[in-house]
Each structure stands twice: as structure tokens, then as C-alpha cells.
Design an enzyme around this catalytic site. Structure first.
Site, PDB file in Angstrom:
ATOM      1  N   HIS A  60       0.837  -1.207   0.000  1.00 34.03           N
ATOM      2  CA  HIS A  60       0.000   0.000   0.000  1.00 34.03           C
ATOM      3  C   HIS A  60       0.866   1.248   0.000  1.00 34.03           C
ATOM      4  O   HIS A  60       1.208   1.783   1.055  1.00 34.03           O
ATOM      5  CB  HIS A  60      -0.931   0.001   1.214  1.00 34.03           C
ATOM      6  CG  HIS A  60      -2.049   0.992   1.104  1.00 34.03           C
ATOM      7  ND1 HIS A  60      -3.343   0.692   1.461  1.00 34.03           N
ATOM      8  CD2 HIS A  60      -2.081   2.272   0.670  1.00 34.03           C
ATOM      9  CE1 HIS A  60      -4.116   1.751   1.252  1.00 34.03           C
ATOM     10  NE2 HIS A  60      -3.353   2.729   0.779  1.00 34.03           N
ATOM     11  N   HIS A 178     -10.903   0.898   0.644  1.00 29.92           N
ATOM     12  CA  HIS A 178     -10.697   2.080   1.483  1.00 29.92           C
ATOM     13  C   HIS A 178     -12.004   2.291   2.233  1.00 29.92           C
ATOM     14  O   HIS A 178     -12.976   2.779   1.663  1.00 29.92           O
ATOM     15  CB  HIS A 178     -10.354   3.268   0.587  1.00 29.92           C
ATOM     16  CG  HIS A 178     -10.227   4.574   1.309  1.00 29.92           C
ATOM     17  ND1 HIS A 178      -9.003   5.162   1.556  1.00 29.92           N
ATOM     18  CD2 HIS A 178     -11.155   5.422   1.819  1.00 29.92           C
ATOM     19  CE1 HIS A 178      -9.191   6.318   2.179  1.00 29.92           C
ATOM     20  NE2 HIS A 178     -10.499   6.490   2.349  1.00 29.92           N
ATOM     21  N   ASP A 304       1.096   2.876   3.761  1.00 29.86           N
ATOM     22  CA  ASP A 304       0.224   3.886   3.166  1.00 29.86           C
ATOM     23  C   ASP A 304       1.062   5.136   2.869  1.00 29.86           C
ATOM     24  O   ASP A 304       0.621   6.268   3.103  1.00 29.86           O
ATOM     25  CB  ASP A 304      -0.952   4.220   4.076  1.00 29.86           C
ATOM     26  CG  ASP A 304      -2.081   4.949   3.342  1.00 29.86           C
ATOM     27  OD1 ASP A 304      -1.958   5.167   2.113  1.00 29.86           O
ATOM     28  OD2 ASP A 304      -3.075   5.326   4.003  1.00 29.86           O
TER      29      ASP A 304
END
EC number: 3.5.2.3
Length: 434
Positions: A60, A178, A304
């Protein structure tokens, strides 16, 4: 050009922790493992204080390329990955243009070929991330995507998500969700509660994440197909996922180091570098995410990685959400190993093996005949995080000024040394062959 590399007296982590040995790398693969190897080599590395890990995989990241290269690009993002011991990534589709066409997928794959990092694009679920028209998943897969997601935004229509789950499963493409309800978020920028009240800004209620997490699991269960939940941050989501796994739902999930090591207290200083989505939450959430990580509810540790230009992060209220993390993720996560909460092989499973398994990618192993894809780590090295020394274009790192223990000092892919920490080498006076 392939290199011959001899790493002497290094500890290997592969399933367990092996006794120290020598490793010979030739023609891009691990050619020999053993004691007192005498083969000549272009580079000889003293591994007596080092541990070899399989190359980490971050499933990610946001590389911002194409279209937002003032924040990051494929080359600088790859350099950041290598400095963090990461040799493979899955890059999210919220670029400009979004990764919803064959041409964009090909652009990323062609540019990635020169980085030394295995870069797998994630394709959009819907065209332009608009939540309306579904993409041609078969064409995107043929071009090179590894999964589909509208990350950065939720898929607001449940039926669209259900169809994406069904079609993705038929093509062997994992769906990454998400989990956010935009009507609940309603312009919130930090966790709703102490953080939002203290700072006088709108808050992001945990119900947003919990609600969509539950929705995705219901949809996946009804179709009997897999779903992967991105960046888990609440105690509610952890419990929902734990219950679903116990019921046999094909759900996997990930979290980031900041969600099991930090709380909303960090953002009270009013520094936008501590703003991300989902936000830092409460101590109860942090403990629940950590427990979920330790008991196997949470499958992966990701970053992320979300770079933004310093000028964009200057105004707390109007800054975009996101933090960078590839260069610090291993060091931060090693806190769990140093505290005795997790073994090093278990951490490798979360940061290398499980992400590849979820995405259906080949495993990389430290064994004779396997590709030389690994990172050498000094587990006891103390270093202070300096944003100005980051390889990323961005500086929005939440560990800035903090001392971490453990650091990748050399990363090898395809049998070639791609990264070496010169500051570490100067300090340790280990120049043999680097």
C-alpha cells in the site's frame, strides 16, 4: 551487469532464525550458503553484525506518478523503498490520470523497470475513481495490475462494490477497500473526540470506518469471495474482522506502524505532518490494533506511504492527509520485536510473506537457487530520523526527530546492490567491498 557478492557471517531469517553463515550471490541468485566460503567476489560484506531478511513488500504505497510528481515519482519512491529494505510495492491508483487505462498501467510498468524495485500497479475499481462506471479489469490485468481499488476514496455504491468483488475474484484480482463513509466524515480532518475538540476542527468519526468495513465483509460473504481491508485503525474494525474470520469469511487486512504505535495525542501540536486518513485515534484503538496484529487478525504491516510537498503540508487546516513511511516502517515495527511482543520471523511474515500471498505473487526466500532479493539489517543500530535525509521528495514523516533502533543498511535486488547506507558504513568503519 550482475555482481558477485560474498556476505560473510550473516544471520538469516527465513521461517526461523538460522545460525550465522556465508552467502554467495552470483548471476542474480543465491548460489551458496555455508561456512567459510572462499569464492572470489566483486564485493565482500562483513555481515557479523547484520541480519539478512527477505526483501520486504509494501502492498500500500502512493507513488504519485503520473501527474503529481512534485510530491513523488517512481524513481524517488523506489529509492525510498530500497532505503527501507523494501524490494517490492503495490502502488495505489489515485494518480493523475488515475490507473484506469492500459496506457497508464504500461507507463508505470515501463518506468518501474529501471528502478530495481518490483512495482505492481493497483488498478481502479471505477473509472476516474468516480464510483460510477466500472473499469475493464481483464484489460488492466493483462497490462500488469495486481489488484483493484479506489483507494483514496470509498466505493459509495454497495452494488458496484459487490460486482467488483465478483469480477475481481473471477480474474484472480484481489479487491482492496478504502473503508470510509464520506457522509459520516463530513469534512473531518482528525479523529473525532479529544483531537477535534482540542484543535477546534471537524472530526472523523470511527463509525465511518467501522460501517464500511462491515459492509464490505457482508458483501464478500454473500458472494463467497475475498476482500482486503486497507489501513485498519479502529477497535471496532478489528473486532468486526476478527469475528468475520472466525465465521470463515475470506477477509484479510492491513495496518500501519502509526496505528499501533501512536495516538491522536501526536496531532495535538497542530502539525499537519501528523494528519493522515484514517487519522491517529485513541489509546483504546491503538491497543486493539496491536492486539489484532499479534493474534493474527491483522495480516500485514504496510505504510500507506503518502508523500506531499512541504508547502502543501504548511497549513494545518487545509493540508492534504498523508504521511510517508517506507524508510522508517521496518525500524518502527522492530519496536515490537525489541519489546518481545513479536519474533523477527513473525514480523517478516507481516511485512514480506503475507502481502505477497494476498496479492498472489511469488515468495522470495533466502535459499540456494532463489533470486537474490534481500535486505541486510543492523537490528541494534540507533539512529535519529531526519526528514532532510529522506530519499523521498516529501518530508512528512511522523517519526521525525525520534530515535529508532534497527535499520536496513544494504538492499540487494536481482543480485545487485541497490542501496547502501554510507553514513552507517562510515560510522561503523566497514568499507570492505561496499
Amino acid at each position: 551487469m550482475k555482481q558477485t557478492i560474498l556476505i560473510r557471517d550473516v544471520q538469516l531469517v527465513q521461517g526461523g532464525i538460522s545460525p550465522r553463515c556465508d552467502m554467495l550471490i552470483q548471476d542474480g541468485v543465491i548460489a551458496k550458503l555455508g561456512k567459510d566460503l572462499n569464492e572470489s567476489a566483486h564485493f565482500v560484506i562483513d555481515g557479523s553484525r547484520l541480519t539478512a531478511l527477505p526483501g520486504l513488500f509494501d502492498m500500500h504505497v502512493h507513488l504519485r506518478d503520473p501527474g503529481q510528481t512534485h510530491k513523488e515519482d517512481i524513481f524517488t519512491g523506489s529509492a525510498a523503498a530500497l532505503a527501507g529494505g523494501i524490494t517490492g510495492v503495490a502502488c495505489m491508483p489515485n494518480t493523475s490520470p488515475a490507473i484506469d487505462s492500459v496506457d497508464t498501467v504500461r507507463y508505470i510498468c515501463e518506468k518501474a523497470a529501471y528502478t530495481g524495485v518490483e512495482i505492481h500497479p493497483v488498478g481502479c475499481i471505477t473509472k476516474g475513481l468516480k464510483g460510477e462506471e466500472m473499469c475493464d479489469y481483464a484489460a488492466l490485468k493483462d497490462a500488469g495490475i495486481c489488484a483493484i481499488s479506489d483507494d483514496g476514496r470509498p466505493v459509495e455504491c454497495a452494488e458496484t462494490m459487490r460486482q467488483a468483488l465478483i469480477q475481481g475474484d473471477a480474474l484472480g484480482l484481489p479487491v482492496i477497500s478504502h473503508c470510509e463513509d464520506l457522509s459520516i466524515i463530513n469534512g473531518g480532518i482528525v479523529n473525532r473526540g479529544v483531537a477535534s475538540e482540542t484543535l477546534g476542527v471537524r472530526g472523523m468519526d470511527r463509525a465511518s470506518e467501522d460501517y464500511i468495513t462491515a459492509r464490505e465483509i457482508i458483501l464478500a460473504a454473500s458472494a463467497n469471495v475475498p476482500i482486503h481491508i486497507a489501513h485498519v485503525s479502529t477497535y471496532g474494525s478489528v473486532e468486526i474482522i476478527r469475528h468475520a474470520k472466525a465465521q470463515g469469511v475470506k477477509v484479510t487486512c492491513e495496518t500501519c506502524p502509526h496505528y499501533f504505535l501512536m495516538t491522536e495525542e501526536a496531532v495535538l501540536c497542530g502539525d499537519a505532518d501528523y494528519r493522515m486518513n484514517p487519522p491517529l485515534r485513541t489509546e483504546k484503538d491503538r491497543k486493539a490494533v496491536l492486539e489484532g496484529l499479534l493474534d493474527g487478525t491483522i495480516d500485514c504491516i504496510v505504510t500507506d506511504h503518502a508523500p506531499h510537498a512541504p508547502s502543501e503540508k504548511a497549513d494545518f487546516r487545509y493540508a492534504p492527509n498523508g504521511v510517508i513511511g517506507m524508510e522508517t516502517s521496518l525500524a518502527a515495527s522492530l519496536k515490537l520485536v525489541h519489546a518481545g511482543l513479536m519474533t523477527l520471523p513473525q514480523l517478516v511474515q507481516k511485512m514480506a510473506e503475507n502481502p505477497r500471498k494476498i496479492l498472489g505473487l511469488p515468495q522470495h526466500q533466502l535459499a540456494v537457487g532463489e533470486p537474490a532479493d534481500l535486505t541486510l539489517v543492523d537490528l541494534d543500530y540507533h539512529w535519529t530520523v531526519d526528514p532532510e535525509k529522506m530519499h523521498s521528495k516529501a518530508k512528512n514523516v511522523i517519526w521525525k526527530g525520534k530515535t529508532l533502533v534497527g535499520k536496513p543498511v544494504c538492499t540487494i535486488t536481482d543480485g545487485i546492490i541497490r542501496y547502501q547506507d554510507t553514513e552507517y558504513l562510515e560510522e561503523r568503519n566497514r568499507c570492505n567491498g561496499f
